[in-house]
Scaffold this active site. Structure first.
Site, PDB file in Angstrom:
ATOM      1  N   PHE A 213       1.124  -1.167   0.285  1.00 39.99           N
ATOM      2  CA  PHE A 213      -0.114   0.135  -0.169  1.00 39.99           C
ATOM      3  C   PHE A 213       0.545   1.183  -0.276  1.00 39.99           C
ATOM      4  O   PHE A 213       1.695   1.084   0.671  1.00 39.99           O
ATOM      5  CB  PHE A 213      -0.700   0.347   1.214  1.00 39.99           C
ATOM      6  CG  PHE A 213      -1.416   0.954   1.432  1.00 39.99           C
ATOM      7  CD1 PHE A 213      -2.697   1.634   0.331  1.00 39.99           C
ATOM      8  CD2 PHE A 213      -0.905   2.234   2.600  1.00 39.99           C
ATOM      9  CE1 PHE A 213      -3.834   2.707   0.765  1.00 39.99           C
ATOM     10  CE2 PHE A 213      -1.913   3.353   2.412  1.00 39.99           C
ATOM     11  CZ  PHE A 213      -3.116   3.773   2.294  1.00 39.99           C
ATOM     12  N   LEU A 236       4.153  -0.919   3.959  1.00 35.92           N
ATOM     13  CA  LEU A 236       2.665   0.449   3.924  1.00 35.92           C
ATOM     14  C   LEU A 236       3.566   1.942   3.294  1.00 35.92           C
ATOM     15  O   LEU A 236       5.428   1.759   4.109  1.00 35.92           O
ATOM     16  CB  LEU A 236       2.383   0.385   5.526  1.00 35.92           C
ATOM     17  CG  LEU A 236       1.558  -0.530   5.792  1.00 35.92           C
ATOM     18  CD1 LEU A 236       0.807  -0.447   6.881  1.00 35.92           C
ATOM     19  CD2 LEU A 236       0.549  -0.370   5.248  1.00 35.92           C
ATOM     20  N   GLU A 237       3.860   2.616   2.897  1.00 36.89           N
ATOM     21  CA  GLU A 237       4.417   3.690   2.616  1.00 36.89           C
ATOM     22  C   GLU A 237       3.566   4.854   2.509  1.00 36.89           C
ATOM     23  O   GLU A 237       2.700   4.981   1.506  1.00 36.89           O
ATOM     24  CB  GLU A 237       5.135   3.233   0.845  1.00 36.89           C
ATOM     25  CG  GLU A 237       6.296   1.951   0.660  1.00 36.89           C
ATOM     26  CD  GLU A 237       7.562   2.322   0.698  1.00 36.89           C
ATOM     27  OE1 GLU A 237       7.469   3.058   1.720  1.00 36.89           O
ATOM     28  OE2 GLU A 237       8.155   1.335   1.160  1.00 36.89           O
ATOM     29  N   LEU A 238       4.111   5.567   3.590  1.00 34.50           N
ATOM     30  CA  LEU A 238       2.731   6.426   3.997  1.00 34.50           C
ATOM     31  C   LEU A 238       3.710   7.884   3.817  1.00 34.50           C
ATOM     32  O   LEU A 238       4.208   7.928   3.037  1.00 34.50           O
ATOM     33  CB  LEU A 238       2.808   6.310   5.346  1.00 34.50           C
ATOM     34  CG  LEU A 238       2.167   4.961   5.354  1.00 34.50           C
ATOM     35  CD1 LEU A 238       1.745   4.793   7.150  1.00 34.50           C
ATOM     36  CD2 LEU A 238       0.945   4.604   4.865  1.00 34.50           C
TER      37      LEU A 238
END
Ligand code: ADP
Length: 512
Positions: A213, A236-238
């Protein structure tokens, strides 16, 4: 009765015109997607890595052939300028494929590792086994790169992929679907599900084997919760709130040019854009003048020579507006740009520089994702490291100084996934480096070796020739305990005693 699919409107944000529509994937199709994907996995996962890389090579050539058209789709769908669509979205994707084609076989190859002497006579290996169906959920700011690189990484590792691109830039999702089809990938290996968050949520609930994501912290947390219930692994790349640190001994003109670019590229809608600019006090005023001069020369627009494009997502404008209003109400000073009440309607925001800000302001604590940069003076290394680390985010950072030792010292102290020295953002452009964040900027890494291996079960294999009748660690234990004690002490004590080790080993062997 067959129900007509819902349509996703394709809006060009820079002009507001509707430029197309795309059929939304009905939620009733989720199971079909997974069935197709699992069916395709049976064959795709059995190909040699080199055969899978041949497909990626074909894809690369299709993209290269259509580079201009793809860049134009990206620019139109996002509002970013064409040059940035090409060099920051299309190019990194092609380079990513190239990197995987060069290194994929080596990274995914079964590896021999040393076997401890306590497991005498055996061999040990690590094998990389594809996970299955990977769900890639991608965002709108770099809609090509941030979908394409995870997809091709997962494919090279032997997985099949379902992509759910952002509904804000659906035309890019369609373009990716077409490119895979033109490259001749087998049916079901890559499928694209179009739609908004309901579609994303339905696919997340469809029990993929891995979720990759990229998006907001808020959605990342929702996805992690759903994944946790099924123990589905995720990357998770936020978001980010990246500090840029300028020391007095930096090349100030370069740093000012670099700051303008790092803050305003893609209209600041970059998880790694410079969002906090710390400048050493004794050059603060001269640097600010240089920065303002740089910014005044930038051209906003849609034509081929423009520097800064429009915002992509209307909701983002409200966030930037609120942060600026909050800061101005607490005494911040506008050095460039306009107060929010004077902003014109539309998707182009004034390029904004703010001073007299502090860490209590939303603008410093929360991700802005817009063309706005606060500038803060500092006096010492320790102070600026503390300021830079005072954030829930930790994606990237940059340090600007001609003193490389100092730059490296600071870089080591920053709690971030990457640091760039005397430039900004570009660590993501080296596919040999891992990419990902610390703290709330995300979980996991991709690019580099990690980028292929995360999509695999890392399998440990220990091999014995099977010729011996028994093993020393098997039954019976009778009489072995004191011998094991001697064996282990002789092995682990400060000075290893090989004679005692071998004697006790042979004695245990006799009892086995
Ligand atoms: P932004 O608010 O910047 O668009 P999001 O994190 O909401 O960022 O969106 C990133 C991607 O996640 C998009 O493809 C979006 O459709 C998808 N998405 C949003 N909400 C959910 C959800 N609850 N479950 C799965 N995907 C979602």
């Amino acid at each position: 009765m067959k129900v007509a699919p819902e349509k996703l409107k394709v809006i060009a944000p820079a002009t507001g015109e509707q430029i197309g529509e795309i059929d939304e994937t009905p939620i009733s199709q989720v199971d079909n997607f997974y069935q197709n994907s699992r069916f395709a996995f049976n064959q795709w996962s059995q190909l040699d890595v080199s055969e899978r890389l041949d497909y990626l090579q074909k894809l690369k050539l299709v993209i290269v052939e259509q580079m201009d058209e793809v860049a134009k789709v990206v620019a139109k769908d996002t509002g970013k300028v064409l040059t940035e669509a090409l060099i920051a979205d299309v190019m990194p994707s092609i380079d990513g494929i190239d990197h995987i084609c060069k290194h994929g076989e080596k990274v995914l190859k079964r590896r021999k590792v040393k076997t401890s002497i306590l497991l005498m006579g055996k061999k040990s290996y690590i094998e990389y086994m594809p996970r299955g169906v990977v769900l890639v959920i991608s965002p709108w700011n770099y809609p090509f790169q941030l979908a394409m690189v995870p997809i091709v990484s997962a494919l090279a590792s032997g997985n099949t992929v379902i992509l759910k691109p952002s509904e804000v830039t659906p035309q890019v999702g369609k373009c990716i679907e077409d490119l895979f089809s033109k490259a001749g990938f087998p049916e079901g290996v890559v499928q694209v599900a179009h739609g908004g968050k309901e579609v994303g949520a339905a696919f997340t609930n469809g029990k993929p084997d891995y979720i990759f994501f990229t998006g907001s912290v808020r959605t990342g947390k929702i996805i992690q919760e759903v994944a946790a219930k099924q123990l589905i692994p995720t990357t998770l790349e936020l978001g980010g709130k990246d500090p840029m640190i300028v020391f007095a001994d930096a090349h100030l003109e370069r740093a000012a040019k670099g700051a303008a670019w790092a803050a305003f590229t893609n209209s600041g809608q970059v998880c790694m854009s410079a969002e906090r600019l710390y400048v050493e006090k004794n050059v603060y005023h001269s640097f600010l003048s240089l920065l303002k001069k740089e910014i005044s020369a930038l051209k906003q627009g849609t034509d081929i020579d423009s520097d800064v494009g429009s915002m992509t997502f209307p909701a983002q404008i409200q966030i930037v507006k609120e942060q600026l209003t909050d800061a101005l109400s607490k005494g911040a000073v506008l050095e460039a740009g306009l107060p929010p009440e004077k902003w014109e309607d539309g998707m182009f925001l004034p390029l904004t520089v703010v001073t007299n800000v502090n860490h209590d302001m939303k603008m410093i604590q929360e991700e802005s994702f817009g063309p706005i940069i606060p500038v803060i003076p500092f006096e010492s290394e320790d102070e600026v490291v503390a300021l830079a680390n005072d954030s829930v985010y930790g994606l990237n950072a940059s340090v600007w100084t001609k003193d490389i030792d100092k730059a490296r010292r600071i870089a080591s102290k920053l709690v971030t996934g990457a640091v760039v020295i005397n430039d900004a953002i570009i660590s993501i452009a080296n596919h040999g480096l891992p990419f990902g964040g610390a703290k709330q900027s995300g979980i996991g890494r991709y690019h580099g070796e990690a980028g292929l291996r995360i999509f695999c079960h890392e399998k440990a294999i220990v091999e014995d020739s099977g010729r011996k009748k028994s093993e020393i660690h098997w039954y019976p234990y009778k009489g072995k305990y004191p011998l094991f004690l001697t064996l282990l002490k002789s092995y682990f004590q400060k000075q290893r005693n090989w004679l005692t080790f071998i004697n006790s080993f042979l004695s245990i062997l006799k009892k086995s």
